[in-house]
Structures are given as C-alpha cells and as structure tokens.
Design a protein around this motif. Structure first.
Motif, PDB file in Angstrom:
ATOM      1  N   MET A  96      -6.958  12.454   3.049  1.00 32.38           N
ATOM      2  CA  MET A  96      -6.012  12.207   2.337  1.00 32.38           C
ATOM      3  C   MET A  96      -4.853  12.762   3.448  1.00 32.38           C
ATOM      4  O   MET A  96      -4.339  13.529   3.959  1.00 32.38           O
ATOM      5  N   ASP A  97      -4.048  11.560   3.518  1.00 28.84           N
ATOM      6  CA  ASP A  97      -2.888  11.691   5.025  1.00 28.84           C
ATOM      7  C   ASP A  97      -1.216  12.020   4.185  1.00 28.84           C
ATOM      8  O   ASP A  97      -0.910  11.941   2.951  1.00 28.84           O
ATOM      9  N   ASP A  98      -0.321  12.080   4.737  1.00 24.66           N
ATOM     10  CA  ASP A  98       0.782  12.711   4.600  1.00 24.66           C
ATOM     11  C   ASP A  98       1.346  13.931   3.675  1.00 24.66           C
ATOM     12  O   ASP A  98       1.669  13.512   2.833  1.00 24.66           O
TER      13      ASP A  98
ATOM     14  N   LEU B  34     -10.955   9.988  16.493  1.00 27.34           N
ATOM     15  CA  LEU B  34      -9.038   9.259  17.194  1.00 27.34           C
ATOM     16  C   LEU B  34      -8.747   8.492  15.577  1.00 27.34           C
ATOM     17  O   LEU B  34      -9.563   8.170  14.984  1.00 27.34           O
ATOM     18  N   GLU B  35      -7.353   8.226  15.389  1.00 24.18           N
ATOM     19  CA  GLU B  35      -7.295   7.491  14.408  1.00 24.18           C
ATOM     20  C   GLU B  35      -6.540   5.791  15.343  1.00 24.18           C
ATOM     21  O   GLU B  35      -5.526   6.372  16.189  1.00 24.18           O
ATOM     22  N   ALA B  36      -7.075   5.242  14.734  1.00 20.46           N
ATOM     23  CA  ALA B  36      -6.109   3.654  14.835  1.00 20.46           C
ATOM     24  C   ALA B  36      -5.570   3.233  14.113  1.00 20.46           C
ATOM     25  O   ALA B  36      -4.496   3.746  12.986  1.00 20.46           O
TER      26      ALA B  36
ATOM     27  N   VAL C 140      -9.145   5.791  10.625  1.00 17.84           N
ATOM     28  CA  VAL C 140      -8.947   3.999   9.651  1.00 17.84           C
ATOM     29  C   VAL C 140      -7.854   4.097   8.955  1.00 17.84           C
ATOM     30  O   VAL C 140      -7.990   4.843   7.949  1.00 17.84           O
ATOM     31  N   ASN C 141      -6.766   3.819   9.001  1.00 20.44           N
ATOM     32  CA  ASN C 141      -5.228   3.960   8.003  1.00 20.44           C
ATOM     33  C   ASN C 141      -5.611   3.258   6.362  1.00 20.44           C
ATOM     34  O   ASN C 141      -5.218   1.349   7.118  1.00 20.44           O
ATOM     35  N   VAL C 142      -5.506   2.778   5.482  1.00 19.24           N
ATOM     36  CA  VAL C 142      -5.890   2.265   4.490  1.00 19.24           C
ATOM     37  C   VAL C 142      -4.423   1.999   3.625  1.00 19.24           C
ATOM     38  O   VAL C 142      -4.324   3.368   2.944  1.00 19.24           O
TER      39      VAL C 142
ATOM     40  N   LEU D  20     -11.980   6.668   6.069  1.00 20.87           N
ATOM     41  CA  LEU D  20     -10.441   6.227   5.850  1.00 20.87           C
ATOM     42  C   LEU D  20      -9.635   7.439   5.795  1.00 20.87           C
ATOM     43  O   LEU D  20      -9.799   8.155   4.718  1.00 20.87           O
ATOM     44  N   GLU D  21      -8.380   6.742   6.113  1.00 22.22           N
ATOM     45  CA  GLU D  21      -6.675   7.826   5.786  1.00 22.22           C
ATOM     46  C   GLU D  21      -6.076   6.527   4.546  1.00 22.22           C
ATOM     47  O   GLU D  21      -5.688   6.081   4.539  1.00 22.22           O
ATOM     48  N   MET D  22      -5.874   7.616   3.233  1.00 22.31           N
ATOM     49  CA  MET D  22      -4.814   7.286   2.717  1.00 22.31           C
ATOM     50  C   MET D  22      -3.595   7.800   2.208  1.00 22.31           C
ATOM     51  O   MET D  22      -3.889   9.117   2.132  1.00 22.31           O
TER      52      MET D  22
HETATM   53 MG    MG Z   1      -3.299   8.380   9.432  1.00 25.23          MG
END
Ligand code: MG
Ligand code: C2E
Ligand code: MG
Length: 907
Positions: free
Chosen positions: A793-795, A672-674, A731-733, A763-765
């Motif tokens: 690695m997000d986006d 799950l992504e918070a 979790v996005n940082v 950890l998503e960044m």
């Molecule tokens: Mg994200």
C-alpha cells in the motif's frame, strides 16, 4: 407517295411517258420508225425498271429485298421478251409469231413477280384474320376472273385459234394478269390493315392493272387480227414499266417508322374486295344485259362470289360478336375495379385515424366521415349541417377563420393549424387540422378537412422536452437547459449587466458513492441541490450538469463579484455536514468561475469555468478559482502532451529508473522500485507526476503499465541471475489498470514471458484501489495474491481509507507517505514535533500488528533516518539513501555492494 410527288425522277419519267405517247400518237401507225422507236423505248424502260428494282433489292435486303429482286427479275424477263420481239420485228423484219420466245419472256414475268410479292413481310395474324384475308383474296381473284372472262377470256375461247398452244398462250396473258393484280391487291390490303405505308406497292399495283388492260387489249386485237406494233397500245406496257421504275425509286420508309394508326383505320383494306366484287357484278350484269346471254362460268363465278360474300359476312359477324364480348368483358372488369377502388377509398376514409370532412366556404359541414366518432366521439349525423366554427373552442376560432380565408384564396394549397376541439366526453383535445381548398374539384366542391387528435402526442413531446431540460433526480435544470440559459443570458448581456457562471464539483463524491452506495450518493446530491438553490437568487439558474457537477448562472452588475459571493455562500453551506441515511457526511466543493466577457461563445465560457474548477480542485478541493487565460495554456499543453504520449510507447521514449529500498537493520539493499520516466524529444525527461494522470484519463495507462511491468521484471531477472539473494522489484500500478482489463491475467502473462519468480515482484498501489468498486477490486487482489505476488500500500495516510479496509485487504507492505516522514525532520534541523513522531510510531505499530512490513518513503536527512530506525520501521527509501537511478547506474550500485550509503549515514 408524297416522296415521289414532285421529285425530279417523277418529272423525268412523266416526260418520257409523254414523249412516248406523243411519238405513238403523231407518227403514222405501224410505220417502221414508230415500231423501232416503240421497241427500243420499251426495251430501255423495262431494263431501267428491272435495274432500279434490283438496286433497291440490294439496298433493302431481308424479305423486302427478295420481293424487289422478284420484281426486278420479272422486269428483266419481260425485257427479254421485248428484245426478242424487237429483234424479230425491226432487225429480221418480219412479224412476230405466237407462241414464240417473246411469249416466254413476257409470261415469265408473272411467276417471278408473284413469287417476290409472297415475301412481303406481313405481321403474324390471328387465325380469324388469316381466314378473312384468304377470303378477301378469293373475292378479288374471283371478281377479276369474272371481269377477265367477260372481257377477254370468253371471247378468246369462242374465237378459237389455229393451234391449241397458241390459244393457251394467248389465254395465259389475261389469266397471268388476274393472278398478278389479285396478289398485289391482296398484299396491299394486308399492309394497309397493319397501318403500313404501301406507296411503292400501290405503284406496282397500278402497273399491274395497266399491263392487265394492255394485255387484254392485245389479246383481243390479236384475236381479231387488228393488232399492229408501234401503235398507241404500246403505251400501256411502256407506262407499266415507267410505274415500276417510279416504285423502285420511291424513297424507303425510315427504319423506325412504326404502324400508322390512321392508315390502319382507313377503310381501303376492307373495301378493296367488295369494290372488286361490285365492279365485277356490275360489269357482268351490264355485259350480259347487252349481249343477252349467260354461260355456266358466269353462273358459277357469280355463285362463288355470293358464297364468298356470305362467308365474309359470317366471319365479320363472328368477329363483331367476339369484339362485343371482349368489350363487355373489359367494361365489366373496369367496373369491378372501380367498385373495389371506391370501396377501398371509402374504407380508408371511414377507418382512417383522421377525421375527414368537407365544408362549405362558410364552414358548414357537408360531409363527415365515420372516423370522427373514434377521434372526437361525435357521430357524423351530429355534425353534418353544423358550422365548424361552433365546434371549435373559442380560443381557436380566430385561427380557424384565418386558415379558411387563406385556403379560399389559394385553391389546392393545404393549410395546417392546431386547434382546441371539444370531445364528446367534454374534454378539450388539441387537434391538428389540414384545410385544403378543393372547391374546383368535380365531385367535391368544398374545403377538405383532415383532422387528427394530437393531444397525447403534444403532451408527450412537452414531457420529453421537460425531461431533456431537467434533471430528474434534483429537479434542477439539465446540462442542455444550462446551455440554453447561458446562451440567453449572454445574448441579453448589456453594458450594465454582466454574465458569470460557476461550475462546481463535489470533492470526494466518488468515494462516498462507492463506499456508501448510489442511493446514499443520490440523497446527498438532492440535499446539495437544495442547499445551492437556497443560497442563490430566485431567478439565477442552477443546473446539474454532470454526476456531481453543478452550474450556476449569475446575471448582475458586476457579475463577477456577485458570483464570487454566491460561490462563497455555496462553499459555506456545503461545508455543513449532511445527514444521509442516519449517517453524518461531509463534502466540499471545488468551484470554477468564468465571465462571459472572457469567452467568445457559450461552449468556451463553460470550458473556461471547467478549467477554473480543475484548478480549484488540484490542490485538494474546497476552493474557488476564477478563470484566467493562463489556464488555457495549461490545457493546451496537456492536450499536446496527451497527443505525444499516444506515440511515446511505440517510439520507445519511455524508460525506467530504479530507487533502492534499504533494510534499516542490515543496511542492505533488499529491493528496487521501478519509476517510469519519459524522454520527451522536446521537453526532455518528463516526471511521471506530469503524465501518469493523462495516461489514466485516456486509458493509455493500460499498455503503459504493462510495458513498465514487463521491463521491470526483465531487469530484475537480469540482475538476479547468478546472485544468491534475489532482489524484490516493486512496480507501481494504477487503479485504472484494475478497471480497464484483467490485471491479474496481465501479471501472470508477464511473469511467464520474462521468467520472473512471482515472489520477487511487489505491486504498489494507492488507497484509491481499495476505494473503487470494492468487491471487484478485492477479487482482483486475491487473484494477484494467489499468483504469489507481494502487495504494497503506497502513500499510506494520504487517502480516504479507513483502517477497516486495511484489515480486509491482503496487503503485505505499508509504505508510509513522505508527508509523514517530512514532519520528522523539523525546521532547520530542529527535532520534529513529538506528536508527529507519535503519529508515525502509531502507523508503524499498526502495520506490524497487521503483519505488514513497513517502509518509510522520502527520507532526505539523517534525522529522519535515525528516528525511523528508532521507531523500528523495517525498510527505508529516499534521496538520502539513493535517488532513482537509470538501469546502468543501478547495476553499478548493486555491483559495488549492498550498502549504498557511507557508514556514518547508516550508523
Ligand atoms: Mg510507489
Ligand atoms: P511513488 O510510487 O510514491 O514513488 C515515489 C516517488 O517519490 C518517486 O517520484 C520518487 O522519485 C520520489 N522520491 C523518492 N525518494 C524521495 C525523497 O527523498 N524526496 C522526495 N522529494 N521525493 C522522493 P516519481 O518517480 O516522480 O514518481 C511519482 C509517482 O508517480 C510515484 O509515486 C508513483 O505513484 C507514480 N509512478 C511512477 N512510476 C509509475 C509507474 O510506472 N506506474 C504508475 N502507475 N505510477 C507510477
Ligand atoms: Mg509513494
């Protein structure tokens, strides 16, 4: 004594004395009536004097109180003598015999008053003064004794008496008086020497003299048997106590009255002993000349007097010598002081960094300090006698003339001016000159000139001003000068000329700076500045107002349209590639435009242009936006949001929603992504897109990020309890969490706090983390990795990162940005373009080749899902599978089973 002169007491006592005198004078001498009157009046007056003295003693207290008590008791002793006399004479009716009880009372007065006088407070004195005082006292006593000897004592002794005791008592009267008068005069002299008002004591002294005369006369008359009571002689004693009464009634000196220097310098104190000696010697000479005989006592006392005078003179001589030496010492010390201060003054003038000169009204130099050599190279000899106006450069002569004229009109006032003065080495130096008119000051009689070389100081000042107003890198105007120029332009703004400003910010400059280094960034800025300069008019101000921010002031009619044209030219010229360090670089600018007409002041105008620039930048840069008031409303809203966000954490307004990630092969939820949400009390649920930026800008992201991390871990632990296959929590940082604080330490802390296994945390960044402060962040990433945390690695695909970065960084998961997934759906259900699909396929392959798990974000329809599955993307996330859900809903979803979607969707 002024206090007594015309007081009612004085008048009353004077009247009583006059009445007593009249009675004694007019009534037949020695009659029973006069005797009675004399006796009663004497008793009453003595008692009155004693009473007044005791009252004063009680009032004064202290040593002076004791003195007055002595005087009062002395009076009462005398009153007893008078009363006893009166009783014998007027009641018992027979003559008073001597010695008798009356003598006891009379003579008792002497020791009592003497004792009292010894208590008169006299200031501490030096030994010399005390010795001199004693000699003075002896001179007075000796003189009085001599006079008494001649007038009373000797005749009494010669006449002899019936009884020895009678003679002794008779002699005791004048002797007692001598003692009394001596003590009074001595005390008076001491007080006078200290400059104290001794009015009451003078009256007591006068009283003692009167009683001395009366006693002597009494003794004399008694000796010859011619004394009779009730005669004029009684006036003597009456007057004596009238004077004591007056003294006791004399007003007290004020408590604060200090020594009176006038009294102290009066010769009374010095003259009293000499006067006594002179009187005694004259009396003795006259008497013995008349009587034609001399005796041993006379010789001894005269010798004693001469001896005392000699001692006194010697003492005076010694004192004078001492005083002279003291005076000489003081004069010497003062002269030495003056010499030192003159030397100091001379040194100050000569060594001063100022040149000091005295000139006449026609500017002729009369005095010149040596210091001029250090300041302007000239020697004083060279300058004295010359006109100052000839030494000043022609450009400063008029100003000097005016300053001198002004100084002449205003004595004492200093005029300051700056003048070019020629140095001896032929350079022209700027001098600061202070001209002060001291024509009226004795010893100067001229205009005093203090001159300093302020050339270097002025130059430095100008350089500093230039530095403050110019950007050292590009040579453009600085932010401060930009402000001034905008202000000037706005002040000169007329109906025909308008003022507009442009604020432009380079897009992606930070990345260039971070990746290629500051030197490359600087070179780029210099070239940007040159290009902007080249496309604006000569007199338009171009300024560098921040790191990669530039400002342009456009003044014309109509400024707005011209400014738009200028902005267009700038945008175009900046789009051309730059050559920096042999490398081709591209940048664009976001440009904001604002008109002076829309702003109330310069600050507002610049702020408006800033707002417009942010608007231009928001969609991705390379754009121009003109300010309109709605932007301000946006800013206000942003500020309000910022203020609310500061308290949101404490008020527990933040919450997390969870969006599942599904395995495309098994259809199971693997993680799950918070995603943070803000339950704003007024605005409702606020999207992170609206506040994460603010949190990043204000630094609030650090506490906020920690809270999200802890909350997500806590929830993950709660969900994982009792299950066999634990879920991954993403979790996005933010990049700011890397910059402000130690993220790896925070994560370790949270893991320990919540009991979350590190392997379950992802950890998503975004790529920005990889682009800023590269080495520093790389270290942080390795530390996170070392904790056992998964990194995503997000986006991916929206940032600036080159593929080289991906290899370098220890990333485990690649999240393909929604914009790529979007393109897979095509319009209205039509299949997507083949090249879009190919692009996504490439990304997936790339991820796999780097050993990374690929996740597709934002899947909204089944076509996208199918395509991604065909392309062998590992995981999927999107509204089609599940929207982000509150914790409760997410719990239900997890409880219901691992497949959130109907099978037909997944099939
Ligand atoms: Mg994200
Ligand atoms: P993100 O990390 O890329 O998160 C995914 C965003 O896409 C979420 O938006 C999610 O609701 C949205 N999304 C998911 N599936 C779909 C879909 O099928 N269609 C569409 N249109 N959107 C979908 P959300 O929650 O508004 O978050 C936006 C961004 O805010 C996140 O992007 C993330 O970058 C950031 N964010 C959210 N929570 C946090 C946080 O706790 N810390 C930090 N630093 N950033 C956060
Ligand atoms: Mg994303």
């Amino acid at each position: 004594m002024a206090g007594l002169r015309r007081s009612p007491c004085t008048i009353l006592v004077g009247l009583l004395v006059a009445l007593f005198a009249a009675c004694m004078w007019l009534a037949p001498g020695g009659s029973a009536v006069t005797v009675l009157v004399s006796n009663i009046a004497s008793v009453l007056m003595t008692v009155a004097a004693g009473g007044a003295a005791l009252a004063r003693a009680a009032r004064r207290g202290g040593r002076m109180g004791i003195t007055w008590a002595g005087i009062g008791l002395g009076c009462f002793s005398y009153a007893y003598g008078e009363a006893s006399w009166a009783w014998t004479e007027s009641v018992e009716g027979h003559a008073v015999s001597s010695p008798g009880p009356a003598d006891l009372g009379y003579l008792g007065m002497v020791p009592l008053i003497v004792l009292g006088l010894l208590f008169v407070p006299v200031a501490r004195q030096s030994l010399a003064n005390r010795v001199r005082g004693i000699v003075d006292g002896l001179m007075i006593a000796c003189s009085l004794l001599l006079i008494s000897w001649i007038a009373v004592l000797h005749p009494l002794i010669e006449a002899g008496s019936d009884s020895t005791l009678g003679l002794v008592v008779l002699l005791a009267y004048p002797l007692g008086d001598v003692v009394l008068v001596t003590v009074v005069l001595y005390t008076l002299a001491q007080l006078r020497r200290q400059g104290q008002d001794s009015g009451p004591l003078m009256l007591i002294g006068a009283a003692m003299v009167v009683v001395g005369v009366a006693d002597s006369a009494y003794a004399y008359l008694t000796l010859h048997g011619t004394y009779s009571s009730g005669g004029l002689l009684d006036l003597g004693w009456f007057l004596c106590f009238a004077l004591v009464l007056l003294a006791a009634l004399h007003p007290d000196p004020g408590p604060a009255a200090g020594p009176d220097p006038v009294l102290a310098t009066q010769p009374f104190a010095v003259l009293v002993p000499y006067a006594a000696v002179v009187i005694a010697l004259v009396c003795s000479v006259v008497f013995y000349a008349v009587a034609g005989r001399a005796d041993a006592f006379y010789s001894y006392s005269r010798s004693a007097l001469i001896l005392l005078i000699v001692v006194r003179q010697l003492l005076t001589l010694l004192e004078n010598r001492h005083l002279t030496r003291d005076l000489e010492d003081r004069v010497g010390a003062r002269s030495a002081q003056l010499t030192v201060s003159e030397a100091r003054f001379r040194a100050l003038v000569q060594q001063s960094s100022d040149s000091v000169a005295i000139i006449d009204a026609d500017s002729t130099i009369r005095y010149q300090s040596d210091s001029v050599k250090k300041v302007f190279g000239w020697t004083p000899e060279h300058l004295v006698g010359r006109r100052l106006t000839d030494l000043v450069e022609p450009a400063g002569r008029a100003a000097l003339g005016t300053a001198i004229a002004a100084a002449l009109r205003a004595p004492g006032r200093a005029m300051v001016l700056e003048l070019p003065v020629r140095h001896r080495d032929d350079t022209v130096r700027l001098a600061e000159m202070t001209v002060t008119n001291l024509l009226d000051v004795p010893g100067i009689h001229g205009l005093v000139l203090n001159t300093r070389d302020v050339h270097d100081q002025k130059e430095l000042q100008e350089r500093l001003v230039h530095e403050a107003y110019h950007d050292s890198l590009t040579g453009l105007a600085s932010r401060a000068l930009f402000h001034v120029r905008v202000e000037e332009a706005a002040a000169g703004w007329t109906r025909t000329d308008e003022v507009a400003i442009l604020v432009l910010d380079l897009d992606g400059f930070k990345q260039i700076n971070d990746s290629l280094g500051h030197a490359a960034g600087d070179q780029l800025l210099v070239q940007v500045a040159e290009r902007i300069r080249a496309v604006v008019r000569e007199d338009d101000t171009v300024a560098r107002i921040g790191g990669d921010e530039f400002g342009v002031v456009v003044v014309s009619d109509p400024a707005r349209r011209d400014a738009e044209a200028v902005a267009g030219r700038i945008a175009a010229t900046l789009r051309e590639p730059f050559l920096v360090g042999g490398r081709e670089l591209r940048t664009t600018a976001s440009i904001g435009l604002a008109r002076a007409a829309d702003a109330e002041d310069v600050d507002q105008l610049i702020r408006n242009a800033d707002l417009a620039m942010y608007r231009a930048k928001a969609p991705g840069g390379d754009a121009l936006a003109a300010y309109d008031p709605a932007m301000l409303a946006g800013l206000v809203e942003r500020l309000e949001l910022e203020a609310d966000l500061r308290v949101a954490l404490a008020r527990e307004e933040l919450t997390l929603h969870y969006q599942p990630t599904v395995d495309l092969r098994t259809h199971a939820i693997v993680g799950l992504e918070a995603l943070v949400r803000w339950r704003h009390p007024v605005r409702g649920l606020v999207s992170p897109l609206d506040f994460i930026g603010i949190a990043e800008a204000t630094g609030l992201i650090v506490p906020l990020g920690r809270w999200v991390l802890a909350e997500a871990c806590r929830q993950a632990v709660a969900w994982g309890a009792g299950t066999t296959r634990p879920l991954k929590m993403a979790v996005n940082v933010s990049v700011r969490q890397f910059e402000h604080g130690d993220l790896a330490a925070t994560v370790a802390e949270v893991l320990a706090e919540t009991g979350m296994p590190a392997g379950q945390l992802c950890l998503e960044m975004t790529e920005s983390v990889l682009l800023t402060d590269t080495d520093e962040n790389l270290t942080q990433l390795h530390r996170l990795k070392a904790l056992g945390v998964t990194l995503a690695m997000d986006d991916f695909g929206t940032g600036y990162s080159s593929l080289a970065y991906l290899r370098r960084y220890p990333m485990d998961i690649l999240k393909i940005d929604r914009s790529f997934v979007d393109r897979l759906s095509g319009d209205a259900g039509a299949p997507g373009e083949p090249q879009d699909e190919a692009l996504v396929a490439t990304i997936i392959r790339l991820g796999r080749s780097l050993g990374m798990t690929t996740v597709a974000e934002g899947i909204e329809d089944t076509r996208q899902l199918a395509t991604l599955r065909d392309l062998r993307c590992d995981l999927a996330q999107g509204f089609l599978l599940s929207r982000p859900l509150p914790a409760g809903d997410a719990t239900r979803l997890l409880d219901e089973g691992l497949t959130p979607l109907p099978d037909h969707v997944m099939a």
